[in-house]
Design a protein around this motif. Structure first.
Motif, PDB file in Angstrom:
ATOM      1  N   GLY A 107      42.095  10.225  27.115  1.00 44.25           N
ATOM      2  CA  GLY A 107      42.581  11.524  26.643  1.00 44.25           C
ATOM      3  C   GLY A 107      43.141  11.427  25.233  1.00 44.25           C
ATOM      4  O   GLY A 107      43.618  10.372  24.803  1.00 44.25           O
ATOM      5  N   LEU A 108      43.089  12.536  24.512  1.00 44.24           N
ATOM      6  CA  LEU A 108      43.562  12.567  23.127  1.00 44.24           C
ATOM      7  C   LEU A 108      44.247  13.894  22.844  1.00 44.24           C
ATOM      8  O   LEU A 108      43.734  14.955  23.214  1.00 44.24           O
ATOM      9  N   MET A 229      43.178  24.317  20.749  1.00 39.43           N
ATOM     10  CA  MET A 229      41.754  24.061  20.965  1.00 39.43           C
ATOM     11  C   MET A 229      41.571  22.933  21.965  1.00 39.43           C
ATOM     12  O   MET A 229      42.418  22.045  22.069  1.00 39.43           O
ATOM     13  N   VAL A 230      40.472  22.966  22.686  1.00 35.97           N
ATOM     14  CA  VAL A 230      40.088  21.844  23.545  1.00 35.97           C
ATOM     15  C   VAL A 230      38.663  21.452  23.192  1.00 35.97           C
ATOM     16  O   VAL A 230      37.841  22.286  22.810  1.00 35.97           O
ATOM     17  N   LEU A 231      38.385  20.156  23.318  1.00 37.83           N
ATOM     18  CA  LEU A 231      37.074  19.620  22.965  1.00 37.83           C
ATOM     19  C   LEU A 231      36.694  18.517  23.930  1.00 37.83           C
ATOM     20  O   LEU A 231      37.528  17.978  24.663  1.00 37.83           O
ATOM     21  N   ARG A 232      35.426  18.158  23.881  1.00 38.92           N
ATOM     22  CA  ARG A 232      34.918  16.984  24.602  1.00 38.92           C
ATOM     23  C   ARG A 232      34.267  16.057  23.593  1.00 38.92           C
ATOM     24  O   ARG A 232      33.567  16.496  22.678  1.00 38.92           O
ATOM     25  N   LYS A 237      38.484  13.983  26.930  1.00 34.10           N
ATOM     26  CA  LYS A 237      38.990  15.345  26.761  1.00 34.10           C
ATOM     27  C   LYS A 237      40.054  15.348  25.669  1.00 34.10           C
ATOM     28  O   LYS A 237      40.902  14.449  25.613  1.00 34.10           O
ATOM     29  N   ILE A 238      40.002  16.371  24.813  1.00 35.95           N
ATOM     30  CA  ILE A 238      40.879  16.426  23.647  1.00 35.95           C
ATOM     31  C   ILE A 238      41.584  17.771  23.595  1.00 35.95           C
ATOM     32  O   ILE A 238      40.955  18.827  23.747  1.00 35.95           O
ATOM     33  N   PHE A 239      42.895  17.731  23.380  1.00 38.45           N
ATOM     34  CA  PHE A 239      43.698  18.930  23.145  1.00 38.45           C
ATOM     35  C   PHE A 239      44.190  18.880  21.705  1.00 38.45           C
ATOM     36  O   PHE A 239      44.804  17.895  21.282  1.00 38.45           O
ATOM     37  N   HIS A 240      43.932  19.924  20.949  1.00 36.96           N
ATOM     38  CA  HIS A 240      44.285  20.000  19.532  1.00 36.96           C
ATOM     39  C   HIS A 240      45.237  21.181  19.346  1.00 36.96           C
ATOM     40  O   HIS A 240      44.865  22.325  19.589  1.00 36.96           O
TER      41      HIS A 240
END
Length: 292
Positions: A107-108, A229-232, A237-240
């Protein structure tokens, strides 16, 4: 016999409860930033640990222009990495390990000015989705704006990254079904902060779950800009979050709860954090004091 069965049941239930509540190991990376990382890292750590969901370690890089060859955080020891870093390039070995960590499912969390970092690092820019400053311009990718009920990619030329005068502003949750936003009000007021605008990037696998209107009055763009924002990236999985410039913004309950929820989602794909009674409303900021 009944007593033995009861004890066995009690052990099983207790074990399940402990497993469900096992803290998530998180690592904050700092050491260089164009923001005051020495002030914000302890607050990030406090917010995450006070939630009861995390244990937090910190990996601090050498100072700017110092020898970075020995900076090799053990990313794989953690379920989520929180980036509070914007500075010198990491050694290639560390970059490779970081890419592997995220692509393999780590996770990031990209926190505020961490989206200013590593302009030339392709994989990192894919992880953050949108970034600013650091010489970025239209070559970095499009801007993403919310117009007429939908997100659009704005490819007009220009520099990436800007904000007007700090002020309170309203967050609008565009994806209320995402676990991070589930149960939150559609709109909530955020404490005085930098409202990032004109971010640019690859915007691959990007879902903007919350925006804010960048009012021209304080020097904004007159656009609805991405805030959460969320990304893959591979299996990761990334939460920005673009929020959280300094203490005043970080004391906002909305910042605290979305940070905790975003970090938990990035680490596990689920959110167990409840919506507190003091969460901000559509027209009123709510804060909790953090230690000095």
């Amino acid at each position: 016999m009944r007593k033995s069965r009861f004890l066995l049941l009690l052990i099983l239930v207790s074990g399940a409860a402990l497993a469900a509540g096992k803290p998530i190991k998180a690592l904050i990376v700092d050491g260089q930033n164009n923001h005051d990382w020495k002030a914000t890292t302890p607050l990030l750590k406090k917010i995450l640990e006070d939630s009861g969901r995390f244990t937090v370690d910190v990996a601090t890089s050498p100072a700017p222009k110092a020898d970075m060859s020995g900076f090799k955080p053990a990313f794989s020891d953690y379920k989520v990495v929180v980036m509070n870093y914007a500075g010198d390039a990491w050694p290639q070995e560390t970059q490779t390990a970081f890419v592997k960590y995220v692509s393999d499912g780590g996770g990031l969390v990209i926190y505020h000015a961490a989206d200013n970092a590593f302009t030339e690092w392709r994989e990192y820019n894919e992880m953050i989705g949108l970034g600013g400053w650091g010489g970025r311009d239209e070559k970095a990718g499009p801007m993403v704006r919310y117009r007429d009920g939908k997100f659009v990619r704005d490819t007009q030329p220009g520099k990436a990254g800007h904000h007007g005068k700090q002020h309170e502003f309203q967050i609008i949750n565009r994806d209320l079904k995402h676990p991070i936003n589930a149960g939150l009000p559609e709109k909530w007021m955020h404490a005085k902060d930098e409202l990032y605008d004109s971010l640019r990037g690859p915007a691959i696998n990007l879902n903007v779950i919350s925006t804010a209107f960048s009012d021209r009055g304080p020097g904004g763009t007159g656009e609805h800009e991405p805030m959460l924002m969320v990304l893959r990236f591979g299996k990761g999985k990334i939460f920005h979050t673009g929020l959280g410039h300094a203490r005043e913004a970080m004391e906002c309950v909305g910042f605290m709860i979305t940070l905790v929820r975003g970090a938990e989602w990035a680490a596990t794909g689920k959110v167990t954090s409840k919506v507190p009674a003091d969460f901000p409303t559509a027209d009123k900021v709510s804060t909790r004091p953090l230690p000095h």
